[in-house]
Motif scaffolding. Structure first.
Motif, short mmCIF file in Angstrom:
data_model
loop_
_atom_site.label_atom_id
_atom_site.label_comp_id
_atom_site.label_asym_id
_atom_site.label_seq_id
_atom_site.Cartn_x
_atom_site.Cartn_y
_atom_site.Cartn_z
N ASP A 167 0.83 -1.21 0.00
CA ASP A 167 0.00 0.00 0.00
C ASP A 167 0.86 1.26 0.00
O ASP A 167 0.53 2.26 -0.64
CB ASP A 167 -0.94 0.00 1.21
N ALA A 222 2.22 1.67 -3.48
CA ALA A 222 1.15 2.13 -4.38
C ALA A 222 0.91 3.62 -4.21
O ALA A 222 0.72 4.35 -5.19
CB ALA A 222 -0.13 1.34 -4.11
N ASP A 253 -4.30 1.65 -16.76
CA ASP A 253 -4.93 2.27 -15.59
C ASP A 253 -3.87 2.97 -14.75
O ASP A 253 -2.85 2.38 -14.39
CB ASP A 253 -5.66 1.21 -14.76
N THR A 254 -4.07 4.23 -14.42
CA THR A 254 -3.07 5.00 -13.67
C THR A 254 -3.19 4.83 -12.17
O THR A 254 -2.36 5.37 -11.43
CB THR A 254 -3.18 6.49 -14.03
N GLU A 255 -4.20 4.10 -11.71
CA GLU A 255 -4.33 3.81 -10.28
C GLU A 255 -3.59 2.51 -9.98
O GLU A 255 -3.99 1.43 -10.43
CB GLU A 255 -5.79 3.68 -9.88
N PRO A 256 -2.47 2.55 -9.25
CA PRO A 256 -1.64 1.36 -9.04
C PRO A 256 -2.39 0.15 -8.50
O PRO A 256 -2.17 -0.97 -8.94
CB PRO A 256 -0.57 1.84 -8.05
N SER A 257 -3.30 0.36 -7.56
CA SER A 257 -3.98 -0.78 -6.96
C SER A 257 -5.03 -1.40 -7.87
O SER A 257 -5.50 -2.51 -7.61
CB SER A 257 -4.64 -0.36 -5.64
N ASP A 258 -5.41 -0.70 -8.95
CA ASP A 258 -6.37 -1.24 -9.91
C ASP A 258 -5.69 -1.73 -11.18
O ASP A 258 -6.37 -2.25 -12.08
CB ASP A 258 -7.40 -0.18 -10.28
N ASN A 259 -4.39 -1.58 -11.26
CA ASN A 259 -3.62 -1.97 -12.45
C ASN A 259 -3.01 -3.34 -12.17
O ASN A 259 -2.12 -3.47 -11.33
CB ASN A 259 -2.53 -0.93 -12.70
N ARG A 291 1.40 6.48 -7.05
CA ARG A 291 0.27 7.37 -7.35
C ARG A 291 0.74 8.83 -7.30
O ARG A 291 0.47 9.62 -8.21
CB ARG A 291 -0.85 7.12 -6.35
N THR A 292 1.45 9.17 -6.25
CA THR A 292 1.91 10.55 -6.05
C THR A 292 2.87 10.98 -7.15
O THR A 292 2.81 12.12 -7.65
CB THR A 292 2.58 10.68 -4.67
N GLU A 326 3.10 9.80 -10.13
CA GLU A 326 2.55 9.55 -11.48
C GLU A 326 3.47 8.62 -12.26
O GLU A 326 3.80 8.84 -13.44
CB GLU A 326 2.36 10.86 -12.23
#
Length: 568
Positions: A23, A26, A233-239, A30-31, A33
């Motif tokens: 987490d 991730a 997908d740019t959201e790590p936890s959804d990629n 996210r921060t 990019e």
């Protein structure tokens, strides 16, 4: 453990102790990019070197162009009516094609794919004996065009099969491309120089041999493209690819520096391909994950991975990761997901995932030894006597060896704790004393240069299992020279945890490199293989990895049994 986080692509059951780190990573991605930067080819995401030059695999076949080119080649070769497709290639030039051939069903009447990625004379001879030269198609596959084993094997098969039944797969401008044109090969297929070998399965290096062996690769590409879209997908936890990469990185950073491969039926070739992808991409600068094939139950430093065509939940123990490759689309998705995850993990670990800095060291040492062999062999027609090995202890058909290279601190010689006296007890005691030195958080790497057939083919893997059971330590296994182009990078450049037991073949056969060969001309192929083993032993020792070398004749069943008894 946390709940499933597979998002439809394999199982990601993250151990609770890794969940916080995953987490955190991730959030950092996210921060910063990081995912858009990866797709844009920002080399600063990794080490700031030339990583941006090696991202052609992200395009997944060039929107159908790759498949059209493959079909054109298949049509051109069809008139040869091959019964056997012989693939000469090392590492990424053969592992991907072999994986596709194993995981995909053949069409009726398909040619048999025979992969030759060995310099073991019995292994090479077995393929020569199995094919009809007038019904065979030989593929010489090498991205650089200069891979030693591929060059030698090509020269040997050219003596048996008409060169008009040869096809070359290589990158533009290589020596192999030029040779194919000079010698009248049926076709030359050019790869994308922006794709490294271990990432090349969805390029001509994997697709062409698979199609020529009657496999439908279009669904594989469809599955890979679908996964590539999800990895945008740019959201790590959804990629799915990013999340897998972060789990691997979290494991490596938290002390789980071994990846335990538990392979179910139908997953062997995928496991071999994945071993290379992870070990050669991440095992450098003392970092990465080392693939192991055996480990003690409950080992806290091993992240387990289940691989198979079909893996029902009840077959899963406490494994953290699961990869099922039961159909073509799923296979393509998993190929891309693991490639993407490898790039992500490399970025987190701060390594260049597209180079292999420690592979060249073993090649250079082997080249030095083969050149010495040629200088000293003279007119002798038999096996070369002398370097690359000298005997330290001999007993019962087994010799304890040390490479005869000045300055090589090899554990098989007169290193501290090992004596040079002979006798059965001395051999057993020295081997046992050396094996006992493997630390609790270490592993034994069994590296065997024995034939890939018969009892000899099982010797290395069985030794690894026996060691793990007796000493309650992890064990890796690699068949030489194949592992030199795969896990060898991690053994030399990854976490410094390994002790290495090399098994070399005392039977060198009569197969000789053609006198017209540009390299190793006139040498016995068995002597070339011994030089490769010695070269890697030297490269390992120079990096502080303890090495022990045993010679056993693959033609002596009693000696093979005796090797196993050393770990009874």
């Amino acid at each position: 453990m946390t709940g499933d986080r597979d998002r439809g692509a394999g199982r990601l059951e993250v151990p609770a102790e890794l969940a916080v780190e995953v987490d955190r990573l991730a959030g950092s991605w996210r921060t910063n990019e990081a995912l858009p930067r990866l797709w844009e080819g920002d080399a600063g995401l990794w080490t700031g070197a030339d990583e941006s030059r090696w991202l052609g695999w992200l395009e997944v076949g060039g929107s159908g162009a790759a498949l059209r080119a493959v079909d054109e080649i298949v049509s051109r070769v069809a008139e040869l009516a091959p019964r056997d497709v012989v693939l000469l290639g090392m590492g990424g030039s053969s592992l991907g094609a072999e994986m596709l051939a194993e995981c995909l069903p053949p069409v009726p009447g398909a040619a048999t794919l025979r992969v030759v990625d060995s310099t073991s004379p019995p292994t090479v001879q077995a393929v020569l004996d199995a094919i009809d030269p007038e019904r065979a198609l030989v593929i010489s596959s090498s991205k650089s065009g200069g891979t030693l084993e591929t060059r030698l094997l090509t020269r040997i098969f050219e003596q048996r099969v008409d060169e008009r039944r040869f096809l070359a797969i290589t990158d533009p401008g290589s020596e192999l491309a030029a040779r194919a044109q000079r010698r009248g090969y049926v076709a030359t297929v050019l790869g994308d120089p922006r794709i490294g070998g271990r990432f090349s399965v969805l390029s001509p290096f994997g697709l062409v041999p698979a199609r020529l062996a009657g496999r439908d690769v279009e669904p594989v590409l469809d599955g890979a493209r679908e996964m590539a879209q999800r990895c945008l997908d740019t959201e790590p936890s959804d990629n799915p690819g990013c999340l897998l990469g972060l789990v691997l990185a979290a494991a490596a950073r938290s002390g789980r520096r071994k990846l335990g491969f538990r392979v179910a039926p139908g997953g062997q070739a995928f496991g071999a391909w994945l071993e290379q992808l992870l070990a050669e991409s991440l095992g450098k600068r003392g970092r990465g994950l080392v693939p192991v094939v055996a480990w003690p139950r409950g080992a806290v430093d091993v992240l387990e991975l289940e691989i198979g065509a079909s893996l029902p939940p009840e077959q899963l123990g406490a494994a953290g990761l699961r990869t099922a490759v039961g159909d073509a689309r799923q296979l393509g998705a998993e190929i891309f997901r693991w490639q993407f995850a490898t790039a992500v993990c490399g970025a987190v670990l701060g390594v260049h995932p597209f180079d292999q800095p420690d592979v060249e060291a073993a090649k250079q040492a082997a080249r030095h030894l083969t050149e010495a062999m040629q200088r000293r062999r003279g007119d002798s027609a038999g096996p070369f006597e002398g370097p690359p090995f000298e005997t330290s202890v001999r007993s019962g058909g087994i010799r304890l060896l040390r490479p005869a290279v000045e300055g090589a601190a090899i554990g098989g010689g007169r290193a501290p704790g090992l004596r040079g006296d002979g006798g059965e007890d001395a051999l057993t005691q020295q081997v046992e004393r050396w094996l006992a030195r493997v630390p609790a958080d270490g592993y034994l790497g069994v590296l065997d240069y024995l034939p890939g057939r018969g009892a000899a083919a099982r010797a290395g893997g069985e030794l690894a299992q026996r060691f793990a059971t007796r000493y309650e330590r992890a064990a890796a296994w690699g068949r030489g020279p194949r592992y030199l182009h795969s896990t060898g990078q991690a053994f030399k450049g990854g976490p410094a945890l390994g002790h290495f037991l090399l098994l070399v073949d005392g039977w060198r056969g009569e197969m000789r490199v053609p006198a017209t060969s540009e390299v190793c001309a006139g040498l016995l192929l068995g002597d070339v293989q011994r030089a490769q083993a010695a070269g890697d032993a030297v490269a390992l020792a120079e990096r502080g990895r303890p090495v022990l070398v045993l010679e056993v004749s693959s033609s002596d069943p009693a000696a093979l049994t005796r090797v196993q008894s050393l770990l009874a």
